[in-house]
Design a protein around this motif. Structure first.
Motif, PDB file in Angstrom:
ATOM      1  N   LYS A 337      25.950  25.660  38.120  1.00  0.00           N
ATOM      2  CA  LYS A 337      25.959  24.784  36.951  1.00  0.00           C
ATOM      3  C   LYS A 337      26.627  25.397  35.723  1.00  0.00           C
ATOM      4  CE  LYS A 337      21.911  22.035  38.297  1.00  0.00           C
ATOM      5  NZ  LYS A 337      22.655  20.780  38.504  1.00  0.00           N
ATOM      6  N   ILE A 338      26.758  26.738  35.706  1.00  0.00           N
ATOM      7  CA  ILE A 338      27.436  27.361  34.566  1.00  0.00           C
ATOM      8  C   ILE A 338      28.716  28.088  34.983  1.00  0.00           C
ATOM      9  CG2 ILE A 338      25.345  27.601  33.183  1.00  0.00           C
ATOM     10  CD1 ILE A 338      25.293  30.571  33.989  1.00  0.00           C
ATOM     11  N   TYR A 424      20.289  30.942  30.408  1.00  0.00           N
ATOM     12  CA  TYR A 424      20.295  29.957  31.499  1.00  0.00           C
ATOM     13  C   TYR A 424      19.036  30.007  32.356  1.00  0.00           C
ATOM     14  CZ  TYR A 424      21.673  27.803  35.924  1.00  0.00           C
ATOM     15  OH  TYR A 424      21.701  27.052  37.060  1.00  0.00           O
ATOM     16  N   ASN A 425      18.655  31.159  32.849  1.00  0.00           N
ATOM     17  CA  ASN A 425      17.544  31.278  33.795  1.00  0.00           C
ATOM     18  C   ASN A 425      16.176  31.036  33.158  1.00  0.00           C
ATOM     19  OD1 ASN A 425      19.033  31.847  36.152  1.00  0.00           O
ATOM     20  ND2 ASN A 425      19.283  33.991  35.527  1.00  0.00           N
ATOM     21  N   GLU A 427      15.501  28.424  31.195  1.00  0.00           N
ATOM     22  CA  GLU A 427      15.343  26.999  30.912  1.00  0.00           C
ATOM     23  C   GLU A 427      14.802  26.245  32.120  1.00  0.00           C
ATOM     24  OE1 GLU A 427      15.753  25.616  27.944  1.00  0.00           O
ATOM     25  OE2 GLU A 427      16.280  27.590  27.130  1.00  0.00           O
ATOM     26  N   LYS A 428      13.872  25.325  31.882  1.00  0.00           N
ATOM     27  CA  LYS A 428      13.300  24.528  32.968  1.00  0.00           C
ATOM     28  C   LYS A 428      14.204  23.361  33.335  1.00  0.00           C
ATOM     29  CE  LYS A 428       8.488  25.671  31.916  1.00  0.00           C
ATOM     30  NZ  LYS A 428       7.140  25.138  31.526  1.00  0.00           N
ATOM     31  N   ASP A 429      14.693  22.642  32.323  1.00  0.00           N
ATOM     32  CA  ASP A 429      15.586  21.499  32.565  1.00  0.00           C
ATOM     33  C   ASP A 429      17.017  21.958  32.281  1.00  0.00           C
ATOM     34  OD1 ASP A 429      16.987  19.127  32.699  1.00  0.00           O
ATOM     35  OD2 ASP A 429      15.445  17.961  31.668  1.00  0.00           O
ATOM     36  N   ILE A 430      17.664  22.479  33.309  1.00  0.00           N
ATOM     37  CA  ILE A 430      18.978  23.099  33.140  1.00  0.00           C
ATOM     38  C   ILE A 430      20.028  22.089  32.693  1.00  0.00           C
ATOM     39  CG2 ILE A 430      20.813  24.388  34.286  1.00  0.00           C
ATOM     40  CD1 ILE A 430      18.168  25.897  33.834  1.00  0.00           C
ATOM     41  N   ASN A 431      20.037  20.922  33.315  1.00  0.00           N
ATOM     42  CA  ASN A 431      21.062  19.923  32.981  1.00  0.00           C
ATOM     43  C   ASN A 431      20.969  19.504  31.521  1.00  0.00           C
ATOM     44  OD1 ASN A 431      21.999  19.941  35.619  1.00  0.00           O
ATOM     45  ND2 ASN A 431      20.688  18.250  36.258  1.00  0.00           N
ATOM     46  N   TYR A 433      19.608  21.243  29.085  1.00  0.00           N
ATOM     47  CA  TYR A 433      19.955  22.401  28.255  1.00  0.00           C
ATOM     48  C   TYR A 433      21.469  22.544  28.121  1.00  0.00           C
ATOM     49  CZ  TYR A 433      20.645  27.315  26.983  1.00  0.00           C
ATOM     50  OH  TYR A 433      21.054  28.475  26.378  1.00  0.00           O
ATOM     51  N   LEU A 434      22.176  22.475  29.239  1.00  0.00           N
ATOM     52  CA  LEU A 434      23.633  22.624  29.204  1.00  0.00           C
ATOM     53  C   LEU A 434      24.292  21.488  28.432  1.00  0.00           C
ATOM     54  CD1 LEU A 434      24.408  23.827  32.844  1.00  0.00           C
ATOM     55  CD2 LEU A 434      24.276  25.207  30.764  1.00  0.00           C
TER      56      LEU A 434
END
Length: 474
Positions: A337-338, A424-425, A427-431, A433-434
């Motif tokens: 994702k990143i 990045y690691n 965060e619970k809701d990665i999408n 957050y990004l």
């Protein structure tokens, strides 16, 4: 074709993972077409349908069936779909990047035997019918190649594909024939509106792909001018004329001058190689600087100190007809994702700035989804374009102001990426957050350019022909 065709004349760069400074693969391109023709930047979310879908082009009525599942991908469509989407560039959820197209030109002899197909696939449709359905760059070449062989193409084009391991460049040379070459990992290539791939090794299917029957087509119609039995795609299918001398070759020359400064070449030469090993490893900023270049440091810079004849002799890489410029970077050894970053400069790259968006985002700012032919302060395209319009009349006097903002933003963008990589690691809701972080960063860039526009307006007032400087002794 449409009543208002989208003629493109782009410049592209491809950088292998061992030619880049951090192991990234990079593909990039200036989308050059019209001086004012806004672009949007969107995220197309993953979709699953109960039945196969059908694509029908509004540009030339090309049509084909599509799979039931469409993967998520970013893209830069036109402000209107009246003439089709022209999605142009993006990264999908499997970190496969695609940029389409680099317009090229096949010769009349070849087209006499295999003419372009009026309702075949063209630039307008390519990203839309390929990028959402592939899981690797190699798979992208195979999918597009099959479409061209089956349906034909209405244009001669170059198409860029990349993933974390490989970069491929596909060129169409006639209505149904094409070749593709994997760019060696330790090499780069710059391309400028001409068929560029040279010798095809038909015994190396790992690094070359081609349309079925292409050798028989060439041999049966006696199209190969080579006397040594080699299959040089550029010599067989391409052109070698004054357009190449003044419009195309100099851009290749300047790109190779940037990355191999010790090699001496003639800007007008037809014999520059398609691929080279760079003298120094190439960074993403280097790739962006190439797309933003206009022969700086040479007599041919349109805003330089050369003669009037030299300054107008060659077509620059960054020019007023650029709608958007992009570098699609796939970084190594990072979570999916990143790993992918879609760097996007709205408007003219030399006057704009490349804003980074992580490929894992699920939406873009409203400013990036707005904008039509009329100027709007709520459109990202127009916000960045306005600075260029204000700069143009007084380029030499005001360029340092723009350059300082560009440099400051580039530093902020680097810090932004470093911070997201570290956080990045956690965060619970990665999408989410990004998406939030990418859009906040983009909003900062927009605000900086709006403030820059205000400053340019104020500073430009002193250059008015109606200005008057009073003698203080009076």
């Amino acid at each position: 074709m449409s009543e208002y065709p989208n003629y493109s004349a782009c410049t592209s760069i491809l950088v292998g993972k061992k030619a880049s400074i951090d192991g990234s693969t990079m593909i990039g391109r200036n989308e050059d077409s019209k001086a004012t023709w806004p672009k949007h930047f969107v995220v197309n979310l993953r979709k699953e349908f109960k039945s196969k879908q059908k694509f029908i082009s509004k540009d030339n009525n090309f049509e084909m069936n599509l799979p039931k599942i469409s993967y998520k991908y970013t893209s830069t469509p036109e402000w209107t779909d009246k003439y089709g989407k022209f999605e142009e560039d993006g990264i999908n959820e499997y970190n496969v990047a695609m940029s389409a197209t680099e317009s090229a030109y096949a010769n009349e002899n070849v087209l006499g035997y295999d003419p372009l197909v009026k309702d075949g696939i063209g630039e307008e449709a390519m990203v839309t019918v390929v990028l959402p359905y592939i899981k690797s760059a190699r798979e992208g070449v195979k999918r597009l190649g099959k479409i061209i062989s089956k349906h034909g193409t209405c244009e001669s084009n170059g198409i860029l594909f990349s993933d974390k391991d490989e970069i491929w460049y596909l060129e169409t040379g006639s209505g149904h024939h094409w070749v593709a070459m994997r760019i060696p990992d330790d090499c780069y290539a710059v391309v400028s509106n001409q068929i560029s791939i040279r010798n095809i090794n038909f015994d190396d299917s790992n690094n070359f792909m081609w349309s079925k029957g292409i050798r028989e087509f060439v041999n049966n119609n006696k199209l190969n001018p080579e006397q040594n039995g080699s299959f040089n795609f550029r010599h067989i299918f391409g052109t070698k004329n004054l357009t190449d001398v003044y419009y195309n070759n100099p851009r290749v020359w300047y790109g190779q001058k940037m990355f191999n400064p010790d090699i001496k070449q003639n800007p007008e030469s037809h014999d520059m190689p398609f691929i080279r090993k760079p003298q120094y490893l190439i960074s993403v900023n280097d790739a962006q600087k190439f797309l933003a270049s206009h022969y700086q440091g040479t007599p041919y810079d349109p805003i330089g100190s050369g003669s009037k004849e030299d300054k107008t002799k060659y077509r620059p890489i960054s020019l007023a007809k650029t709608q958007e410029a992009h570098v699609l970077q796939i970084r190594p050894n990072l979570p999916d994702k990143i790993s992918g970053i879609h760097w996007l400069a709205m408007g003219v790259a030399a006057q704009s700035v490349f804003v980074p968006f992580f490929a894992g985002i699920e939406d873009t700012l409203s400013e990036y989804k707005n904008g039509n032919l009329n100027y709007s302060p709520k459109s990202a395209y127009w916000i960045f374009k306005l600075v260029g319009v204000l700069l143009d009349p007084h380029y030499l006097e005001l360029n340092d102001t723009v350059k300082n903002i560009q440099e400051n933003l580039n530093i902020k963008f680097k810090q932004f990426i470093i911070n997201v990589d570290k956080q990045y690691n956690k965060e619970k809701d990665i999408n989410k957050y990004l998406t939030d972080m990418s859009n906040k960063n983009a909003k900062d860039a927009i605000n900086e350019y709006q403030e820059l526009a205000y400053n340019l307006i104020a500073n430009s007032t002193d250059f008015s022909k109606l200005n008057y400087k009073q003698d203080l002794n009076l």
